[in-house]
Design an enzyme around this catalytic site. Structure first.
Site, mmCIF file in Angstrom:
data_model
loop_
_atom_site.group_PDB
_atom_site.id
_atom_site.type_symbol
_atom_site.label_atom_id
_atom_site.label_comp_id
_atom_site.label_asym_id
_atom_site.label_seq_id
_atom_site.Cartn_x
_atom_site.Cartn_y
_atom_site.Cartn_z
ATOM 1 N N ASP A 263 0.831 -1.203 0.000
ATOM 2 C CA ASP A 263 0.000 0.000 0.000
ATOM 3 C C ASP A 263 0.872 1.263 0.000
ATOM 4 O O ASP A 263 1.724 1.426 0.881
ATOM 5 C CB ASP A 263 -0.892 -0.060 1.261
ATOM 6 C CG ASP A 263 -2.033 0.924 1.231
ATOM 7 O OD1 ASP A 263 -2.070 1.776 0.326
ATOM 8 O OD2 ASP A 263 -2.892 0.838 2.125
ATOM 9 N N ASP A 325 -10.508 4.103 -1.530
ATOM 10 C CA ASP A 325 -11.106 3.095 -0.643
ATOM 11 C C ASP A 325 -12.628 3.048 -0.738
ATOM 12 O O ASP A 325 -13.293 4.074 -0.779
ATOM 13 C CB ASP A 325 -10.744 3.406 0.815
ATOM 14 C CG ASP A 325 -9.282 3.154 1.091
ATOM 15 O OD1 ASP A 325 -8.502 3.036 0.127
ATOM 16 O OD2 ASP A 325 -8.921 3.068 2.275
HETATM 17 C C1 GLA Z 1 -5.449 2.215 2.496
HETATM 18 C C2 GLA Z 1 -5.966 1.031 1.686
HETATM 19 C C3 GLA Z 1 -6.972 0.252 2.509
HETATM 20 C C4 GLA Z 1 -6.344 -0.216 3.800
HETATM 21 C C5 GLA Z 1 -5.822 0.996 4.547
HETATM 22 C C6 GLA Z 1 -5.034 0.668 5.780
HETATM 23 O O1 GLA Z 1 -6.441 3.165 2.722
HETATM 24 O O2 GLA Z 1 -6.524 1.475 0.496
HETATM 25 O O3 GLA Z 1 -7.445 -0.859 1.767
HETATM 26 O O4 GLA Z 1 -5.314 -1.126 3.532
HETATM 27 O O5 GLA Z 1 -4.947 1.765 3.725
HETATM 28 O O6 GLA Z 1 -4.615 1.846 6.385
#
Ligand code: GLA
Length: 512
Positions: A263, A325
C-alpha cells in the site's frame, strides 16, 4: 580537606543538575517547535511537525493539528468534528513525555496511550533511495482466476489481533466459505511493529508470532496474506518496508506468507506521486518477491494512480487497486463499481483489476444493495475479498457470499470483459460472455425506487458473433436459483431499488 573538596564537588553537581533541569523544563515547556513522534503499543506511529508561538501550537503538514501548551498541558486537535484526532499530553522536562491520542473514527476510534518524543528531521523525511526502472517481470503463474479470500481492514481497521485472524480462518472453513472458493486470509494494517536489532520487521504485541499465525492458517487448508508499504510506514503509522524491501520480502517468505498487499501510504513523503516513481517503487518489491522464489500473490494498492492497469502486470502485480477506498454504503460502492466497466478490458488471467474489497455483511447496505455489490464484482471479474466478520454473519450474508452460481461468473475462465449493453436513466444492463457460449446478464437498478428494466435478445451481440438472434435462450436467475420463463424477443424484470436481477443463459448463445 578531602571532605571539603567532596562537598564542593557535590554542590557544583547539584547546581549543574538544577540548572540543566530548569533549562530542560524551560525548553520543553516553552518551545515544542520541531519534529515529534507519537508511538503507542496499541496503534501505529504518528509524526508531527509542531510550531510554537507563545502558548499557541500549530502543526505543519499532516492532519493540521492546532492547539495550546497551557499550564504544562499540551492539547492539540484537528477540528471539533466527529472524526477529529486529539492529543493530550502533560509536558514535562525533556524531549519525551507521556501522551494520549484520541481518534474519532467510527467504530475504530479510541484512546491510545503512548509517548511523544522529539525526533530528527531525517527520521521523518528519510533520504530518497534509488528506484529500478520498470521491466517486465516474469508471470508468477498465480491467481489464474480472481483471488478470493478475506481481509481484516473493512471490518476491523487496525483493531484486531492474532486470535481474530485465527477465528476468521476457522469460520472460513466452518461457514462453507472455503468450500465456495475463498482461500486467502489477509492480515491488513495493524500487525507490524518496528524492526529488531538486526533490522528484521517484527509483529507488534497483538501479533507476537507471525510465522505461527501462518502455520495455523495453513493447517486449515487456507493461504495467508500480509500487508506492507513502499514507504517507511503504512497508512496508519505501522512499520513499512522502505529501504528494507528485499529483507521484508524474504521475511514474509520465511514466515510462509502467500500474498502481499503493498500500500502506497507514506511512500508519498519520499517519492513523487507520478507514474515513474510509483511504478519503480512497485517494481522494487516485485523484484524482491521474485527473488524469494516463493509463490506470493502481489497486490498493488496505489488507488489506481498512473493507470496502474496498464503497467501493474509488468511490475509483477497479480492485482491492482483501481480506485480509492470503498466504504460500507451504497454511494461509495455504486460510485466505484459502475466506474469499472471501461477498464474491464485490462484484466487478464493472473493480473486483475481490483475495485477494492467487499463490504457485504458489514451492515451499511441493504441486502439488495449487497446483492448488487456482489453481482457487479462478479461480472467485473474482480477479486472477491470478503471484509466482514465471518464468525458472526447472518444466514442472508452467508447466502450472498457463498452464492456458487454468482461466484462461478466471477471465476469463469472465458477471458472476456463485461460490457454495457444499455443504459436508461439509472438502469444499466451489463453482459459478459462465459465459457460454453453462455452469457451473464445483469439488470441493475441504481434508482431508489423499483424500476422495470428490459432488453431485446437480439441486442446482445458479443464477441465472436455470440448472440441470440431473436430466439430467447433458457435463462436462470442466479439469486432466485431457478429457471425463469422467457417468451418473445424482449426480457423484462422489475428490479428493486438499488437492486439487481442477475441472469445466466444456460443453453448458450447461438453463433451466427
Ligand atoms: C489504504 C488502503 C486500505 C487499507 C488501509 C489501511 O487506505 O486502500 O485498503 O489497507 O490503507 O490503512
Amino acid at each position: 580537606m578531602k571532605s571539603t573538596h567532596l562537598s564542593a564537588l557535590l554542590i557544583t553537581a547539584l547546581l549543574l543538575a538544577a540548572s540543566t533541569a530548569i533549562a530542560q523544563t524551560a525548553a520543553g515547556q516553552t518551545d515544542l517547535t520541531g519534529y515529534w513522534k507519537f508511538s503507542s503499543p496499541t496503534s501505529g506511529l504518528d509524526y508531527l511537525q509542531l510550531k510554537q508561538s507563545g502558548e499557541t501550537i500549530t502543526s505543519v503538514g499532516r492532519g493540521s493539528l492546532a492547539g495550546t501548551l497551557h499550564a504544562g498541558k499540551l492539547h492539540l486537535a484537528n477540528g471539533t468534528d466527529a472524526d477529529a484526532t486529539v492529543y493530550e499530553a502533560p509536558v514535562v522536562a525533556g524531549d519525551k513525555f507521556p501522551a494520549t491520542r484520541i481518534t474519532h473514527d467510527g467504530p475504530w476510534g479510541g484512546a491510545d496511550v503512548g509517548t511523544l518524543e522529539r525526533v530528527t528531521e531525517q527520521e521523518v523525511h528519510p533520504a530518497r533511495l534509488p528506484l529500478p526502472d520498470l521491466r517486465d517481470l516474469p508471470d508468477n503463474g498465480l491467481v489464474r482466476t480472481p483471488p478470493m479470500g478475506w481481509n481484516s481492514w473493512n471490518k476491523f481497521h487496525d483493531r484486531f489481533d492474532d486470535a481474530t485472524v485465527r477465528g476468521m480462518a476457522d469460520a472460513m472453513v466452518a461457514s462453507g466459505m472455503a468450500k465456495a472458493g475463498y482461500t486467502y486470509i489477509i492480515v491488513d494494517e495493524g500487525w507490524s511493529s518496528s524492526r529488531d536489532a538486526n533490522g528484521k520487521i517484527t509483529g507488534n504485541s497483538r501479533f507476537p508470532d507471525m510465522k505461527a499465525l501462518a502455520d495455523y492458517v495453513h493447517s486449515k487448508g487456507l493461504k495467508i496474506g500480509i500487508y506492507s508499504s513502499p514507504g517507511p510506514q503504512v497508512c496508519g503509522g505501522y512499520q513499512g518496508s522502505y529501504g528494507h524491501e528485499e529483507e521484508d520480502a524474504q521475511t514474509f517468505a520465511d514466515w510462509g506468507y502467500d500474498y502481499l498487499k503493498y500500500d502506497w501510504c507514506s511512500a508519498g513523503g519520499i517519492y513523487q506521486f507520478t507514474w515513474a516513481d510509483i511504478d519503480g517503487a512497485y517494481q522494487k518489491m516485485g523484484e524482491a518477491l521474485e527473488k524469494t522464489r516463493r509463490p506470493i500473490v502481489y497486490s498493488l494498492c496505489e488507488y489506481g494512480a498512473g493507470d496502474v492497469w496498464k503497467w501493474g502486470a509488468k511490475a509483477g502485480g497479480n492485482l491492482w487497486r483501481t480506485t480509492g477506498d470503498i466504504s460500507d454504503n451504497w454511494k461509495s460502492m455504486e460510485r466505484i463499481g459502475f466506474a469499472q466497466i471501461d477498464i474491464a478490458t485490462n484484466a487478464q488471467a493472473g493480473h486483475w483489476n481490483d475495485p477494492d474489497m467487499l463490504e457485504v455483511g458489514n451492515g451499511g447496505m441493504t441486502p439488495d444493495e449487497y446483492r448488487t455489490h456482489f453481482s457487479l464484482w462478479a461480472l467485473l471479474r474482480a477479486p472477491l475479498i470478503a471484509g466482514n466478520d465471518l464468525r458472526t454473519m447472518t444466514e442472508e450474508t452467508k447466502s450472498i457470499l457463498t452464492n456458487s452460481e454468482v461466484i462461478a461468473i466471477d471465476q469463469d475462465l472465458e477471458a472476456k470483459p463485461v460490457q454495457l449493453l444499455s443504459q436508461q436513466g439509472l438502469s444499466e444492463v451489463l453482459v459478459r460472455p462465459l465459457t460454453g457460449n453462455a452469457v451473464a446478464i445483469g439488470l441493475f437498478n441504481r434508482d431508489d425506487k423499483p424500476v422495470e428494466i428490459s432488453f431485446r435478445w437480439d441486442s446482445i451481440h458479443l464477441f465472436d458473433n455470440l448472440g441470440f438472434g431473436s430466439r430467447p435462450p433458457t435463462v436462470r436467475d442466479l439469486w432466485k436459483h431457478e429457471v425463469v420463463p422467457t417468451t418473445g424477443d424482449t426480457f423484462t424484470a422489475t428490479v428493486p431499488a438499488h437492486g439487481v436481477v442477475l441472469l445466466q443463459t444456460t443453453n448458450g448463445g447461438r453463433r451466427r
